[in-house]
Design an enzyme around this catalytic site. Sequence first.
Site, PDB file in Angstrom:
ATOM      1  N   LYS A  74      -2.415  23.891  49.905  1.00 27.76           N
ATOM      2  CA  LYS A  74      -2.564  23.316  50.993  1.00 27.76           C
ATOM      3  C   LYS A  74      -1.742  23.160  52.682  1.00 27.76           C
ATOM      4  CE  LYS A  74      -3.526  18.956  52.803  1.00 27.76           C
ATOM      5  NZ  LYS A  74      -3.790  17.206  52.587  1.00 27.76           N
TER       6      LYS A  74
ATOM      7  N   GLY B   7      -3.861   8.752  55.359  1.00 26.83           N
ATOM      8  CA  GLY B   7      -3.962   7.091  55.187  1.00 26.83           C
ATOM      9  C   GLY B   7      -4.719   6.009  56.249  1.00 26.83           C
TER      10      GLY B   7
ATOM     11  N   ALA C  22      -8.768  14.081  54.947  1.00 32.14           N
ATOM     12  CA  ALA C  22      -7.154  12.954  55.710  1.00 32.14           C
ATOM     13  C   ALA C  22      -8.359  11.920  56.488  1.00 32.14           C
ATOM     14  CB  ALA C  22      -6.394  13.440  56.876  1.00 32.14           C
ATOM     15  N   GLY C  23      -7.988  10.520  56.937  1.00 25.36           N
ATOM     16  CA  GLY C  23      -8.590   9.601  57.622  1.00 25.36           C
ATOM     17  C   GLY C  23      -9.687   8.656  57.119  1.00 25.36           C
TER      18      GLY C  23
ATOM     19  N   ASN D 209      -7.501  11.004  48.901  1.00 29.42           N
ATOM     20  CA  ASN D 209      -6.601  10.575  49.011  1.00 29.42           C
ATOM     21  C   ASN D 209      -6.291   8.649  48.254  1.00 29.42           C
ATOM     22  OD1 ASN D 209      -4.341   9.664  46.833  1.00 29.42           O
ATOM     23  ND2 ASN D 209      -3.147  11.112  47.410  1.00 29.42           N
ATOM     24  N   THR D 210      -6.219   8.974  49.790  1.00 33.11           N
ATOM     25  CA  THR D 210      -5.500   6.534  50.093  1.00 33.11           C
ATOM     26  C   THR D 210      -6.807   5.955  49.626  1.00 33.11           C
ATOM     27  OG1 THR D 210      -3.436   7.904  51.392  1.00 33.11           O
ATOM     28  CG2 THR D 210      -3.750   4.878  51.151  1.00 33.11           C
TER      29      THR D 210
END
Lengths: 284, 274
Positions: B104, B165, B191-192, B213-214
């Site tokens: 990635k 995040g 992301a986001g 992830n987050t």
Amino acid sequence: MTEKPWSDFELYVITASSNHPGKDLVEVMEQTLIGGADILQLRNKTGPWESVLQEAAALRELTRRYGVPFIVNDYVDIAIQVDADGVHIGQDDMPIAEARRLLGPGKLIGVSTHNLEQALKAERDGADYIGVGPVYPTDTKPGRAAVTTSYVTEAAEHIRIPFVAIGGITLDNADLVLEAGARRLCAVSAIVGSEDPADACRSFLEKIGRCKAIERNAVTTIKLNGEKHQTSAGNLEELVRELGQGHKRIVAELNGVIVSKGMWADTAIQSGVDIELIQFVGGG
Amino acid sequence: MLASYDTAVLRLGGRELRSRFFLGTGRFPSPAVMQQALDASGVEVITFAVRRVDLDSYEDDSILQHLEERGLHFLPNTSGASTAEEAVRIARLAREAGLGNWIKIEISGSPVTLLPDPIETLKATELLAKEGFVALPYTSDDPILCKRLEEAGAAAVMPGASPIGTGLGLLNPYNLGLIIEEAKVPVIVDAGIGSPKDAAEAMELGASAILANTPVAKAKDPVRMARAFAMAIEAGRLAYEAGRIPKKRYASASSDPAGSLFRHPAMSSTGEGY
């Protein structure tokens, strides 16, 4: 049973029952072997022949279990009888040639020497190793003048067979003896007279090991993960082990080039190299 | 009894993936919770980062420690890189560890927004694709850039929904829609994402997969949230495959007005909006 050649020994231990009153001889000597002593001599100049024989038989059995060479002081007949690996003789004992004739060619003969002349003679006469000492005054051999570390340095320069520095060597002065050129040490009271003979042996061996590491490679200054770092490791594999990181899944880079794990042992570490050790962490 | 429907497999980098959920491994409260979240999520691809070994610690804190027996596919990222050159270096280090050739590409252009540097990302994608990597660039949601990345050899493009995040969700579904429409490679929204609803939204738009992830790791209960995401992603995919209705300005009754018991003037229209 012996895993390494006898001549690679680093720590020579000698019995001295008077140094451990109340403790069993075999038990104390076993502790020295647990601590890593790699050659053992029975020295009993005061006991009757029969008890020396008894001790020799017990220590022969013990050293065989640990794969460590066993030497008998003076008593060639006892050495033969218990199948010891050799004998150790002093300047006033029987000539080397005589001991060799009795023992045969496969056994070790060690000789105590107190100056370079004696050392060179012993080497010429076919001794397998020599003792060099007493480096410091010692209660084990009272009355004999210490030869100081200058004889150690002479021996290191002129003697090709293994020599072991002996006499009054303790953990406090061992570094000086090593600096003078000794790579094999013998300590008596500092080991068998210690509370914990195994631990004393480990401490001596650590000093010898450190001395050899420095000698082998001097200490190299490298850049490790962006920081200045001093190491005595000779190659990448040793470095990772020295850092206590050998169990991690690590990728190594040397001067910006990846070094695959199979090549670590062949990758010499030279002064000033830039090494990166990386691993994986959580991330998105 | 709930019938289950198979959604199409996702082909990526020579692999066939049943799960369209990629999970990041950072910021979990503990390795044990992460393991449970992996179980709950059913993911087949996990991401991780490459960092210097902590030389002061004997403990093996490597994220891979308990993961290798799971048969997962590993997707290391190049986070920490701010140039194409740095990203290439990290990619090579990761490949050397023997975990495959997926990477990635994550090249941050700003420490505040962590938004990807488009120029460096494009350069790195080209270099790494040429080196035989399965190059998966994390990119801004720019349809033209995504096209360029595809042309440079990206195996998939990974536009962000919003900055890493933030949990702000899909800030520009219009752009994401265009990217998906144009792309010949899978589009993985990365992301986001803030919650399963965002993931479902992206999947309904036609995204091929979601990387999060987050929102999982920092949820009050990461294990339950992992499951919720898996369900939302599957639901979104099913909905996409099923085909949603077009949006209308005015209401349309679910039942035919013909045969209605009462007759009102307003009901006589066709019911269709403008």
